[in-house]
Design an enzyme around this catalytic site. Structure first.
Site, PDB file in Angstrom:
ATOM      1  N   ARG A  52       0.837  -1.214   0.000  1.00 33.22           N
ATOM      2  CA  ARG A  52       0.000   0.000   0.000  1.00 33.22           C
ATOM      3  C   ARG A  52       0.866   1.256   0.000  1.00 33.22           C
ATOM      4  NH1 ARG A  52      -4.682   0.394   4.400  1.00 33.22           N
ATOM      5  NH2 ARG A  52      -2.911   0.814   5.760  1.00 33.22           N
ATOM      6  N   LYS A  72      -3.007   6.391   1.584  1.00 31.47           N
ATOM      7  CA  LYS A  72      -2.856   6.842   2.965  1.00 31.47           C
ATOM      8  C   LYS A  72      -1.977   8.101   3.027  1.00 31.47           C
ATOM      9  CE  LYS A  72      -3.270   4.429   7.267  1.00 31.47           C
ATOM     10  NZ  LYS A  72      -4.563   5.022   7.519  1.00 31.47           N
ATOM     11  N   GLU A  81     -16.428   6.273   4.472  1.00 32.18           N
ATOM     12  CA  GLU A  81     -15.731   5.670   5.611  1.00 32.18           C
ATOM     13  C   GLU A  81     -15.831   6.571   6.820  1.00 32.18           C
ATOM     14  OE1 GLU A  81     -11.656   5.280   3.627  1.00 32.18           O
ATOM     15  OE2 GLU A  81     -11.082   6.108   5.551  1.00 32.18           O
TER      16      GLU A  81
HETATM   17  C1  COI Z   1      -4.555   2.890  11.284  1.00 34.00           C
HETATM   18  O1  COI Z   1      -5.567   2.248  11.494  1.00 34.00           O
HETATM   19  O2  COI Z   1      -3.429   2.403  11.389  1.00 34.00           O
HETATM   20  C2  COI Z   1      -4.617   4.268  10.876  1.00 34.00           C
HETATM   21  O3  COI Z   1      -3.821   4.668  10.111  1.00 34.00           O
HETATM   22  C3  COI Z   1      -5.580   5.139  11.497  1.00 34.00           C
HETATM   23  C4  COI Z   1      -4.902   6.364  12.002  1.00 34.00           C
HETATM   24  C5  COI Z   1      -5.457   7.534  11.307  1.00 34.00           C
HETATM   25  C6  COI Z   1      -4.977   6.459  13.482  1.00 34.00           C
END
Ligand code: COI
Length: 345
Positions: free
Chosen positions: A90, A192, A228
């Site tokens: 990812r 992400k 989401e």
């Molecule tokens: C995760 O679930 O690892 C995330 O990246 C969420 C994060 C925004 C706390």
């Protein structure tokens, strides 16, 4: 290079009150690379601040992506990671979207393993939480015009964590926001990118002021389909069918999301990835969210346009069955027939 080795089994720490806050651990991993080159061999160094040019791509134009993965301590003492290769893949997809160099899958997984082992004394005792690993890729080279930074830094740091939400394992109360959107078609909502998170903070703060746990975002075109939650994917259950929004570029391709889809299918549920209208959310039997940080969290209520629906609760919930199965595999209690778990020796 790291200057200090620490040999205690556990850090001197109150393991009974872990939430999802940053605890400073001992070491982090760091590697650099210039544009169009491969990453140098990284090193574990003492945990500390990172020096940046004021013109760094990440500071000026948001060239940054991150990952989240967890290390668990099994009751048998084994240290287990959950699908770190998926985070590596990812990160590569995200880096491509954001015009950044990315580490190879091998380097990424090796970095996560090294950071985990170096911070082993911070992995909570079994049942108390996990060590959250945060791989971070940032444009550290200077750039004044809008263009890819000339240098990238790949970091991995770690923090012991417990439950993500202050509710602990209690059901969440979600608020459907039809004013702010998290992502648009053609944007970067499916990767992400760090740029996906500051824009949702206002929506989260407003929801929290009103006593909600978090926000459900709707699609920005029709304002009708759920996408989401700020930090996790969302599922609904109706009869024997579990539905979740399809990943069409505006929804993060969660690693927990896809693991839960596989587990649910193997447990005999029909799983549909498709457009899910907010009205269906309001008519569901059950709702739950998934994510690395969040794990599987049961939703107790959803509020939309002034209407609040409450979902059934109890021990027989689909979300609880999936949660127990997922965590059982992650901590080595349930046989991992999927080969998801990676033991660090
Ligand atoms: C995760 O679930 O690892 C995330 O990246 C969420 C994060 C925004 C706390």
């Amino acid at each position: 290079m790291a200057t200090l080795m620490r040999y205690e089994e556990y850090a001197d720490f109150d393991w009974n009150n872990l939430g999802f806050g940053l605890t400073r651990t001992d070491f982090m991993y760091k590697a650099k690379c210039t544009l169009n080159n491969t990453f140098e061999q990284g090193q574990v160094t003492d945990y500390g601040n990172v020096e940046l040019s004021p013109a760094a791509g990440v500071l000026n134009y948001g060239q940054g992506i991150f990952e989240g993965t967890k290390a668990f301590r099994g009751e048998d003492g084994r240290i287990l990671l959950f699908r770190p290769d998926q985070n590596a893949i990812r990160m590569q997809t995200g880096a491509d979207r954001m015009c950044m160099q990315s580490p190879s899958i091998e380097q990424f997984v090796d970095a996560v393993k090294q950071t985990t082992i170096a911070n082993k004394r911070w992995i909570p005792p079994p049942g108390k939480g996990s060590l959250y690993l945060r791989p971070l890729l940032i444009g550290t080279g200077p750039t004044l015009g809008v263009s890819p930074a000339p240098e990238y830094t790949f970091l991995v740091y770690a923090s012991p964590v417990g439950n993500y939400f202050k509710e602990g394992t209690a059901p969440l109360n979600l608020y459907v926001n039809n004013e702010f959107h998290r992502a648009t078609r053609g944007g970067a909502g499916g990767v992400k990118s760090i740029t996906n998170y500051a824009p949702v903070m206002k929506a989260i703060l407003r929801a929290k002021e009103q006593g909600f746990s978090d926000v459900v975002y709707l699609d920005s075109v029709h304002k009708k389909y759920i996408e989401e939650v700020s930090s996790c994917n969302i599922f609904l259950v109706k009869g024997n069918v579990i539905s979740t929004p399809a990943t069409v570029g505006t929804i993060l391709e969660g690693i927990t999301r896809k693991s839960i889809i596989d587990l649910a299918r193997d447990l005999g549920y029909k799983v549909e990835e498709r457009l899910v209208a907010v009205d269906e959310l309001m008519e569901a039997d059950e709702v739950f969210t998934t994510g690395t940080a969040v794990s599987v969290a049961t939703v107790g209520s959803v509020t939309y346009n002034g209407q609040r629906v409450e979902y059934k609760m109890g021990d027989e919930l689909v979300s609880q069955k999936l949660y127990k199965t997922l965590v059982g595999i992650q901590v080595g209690k349930i046989e991992d027939k999927y080969n998801w778990v990676v033991e660090i020796k």
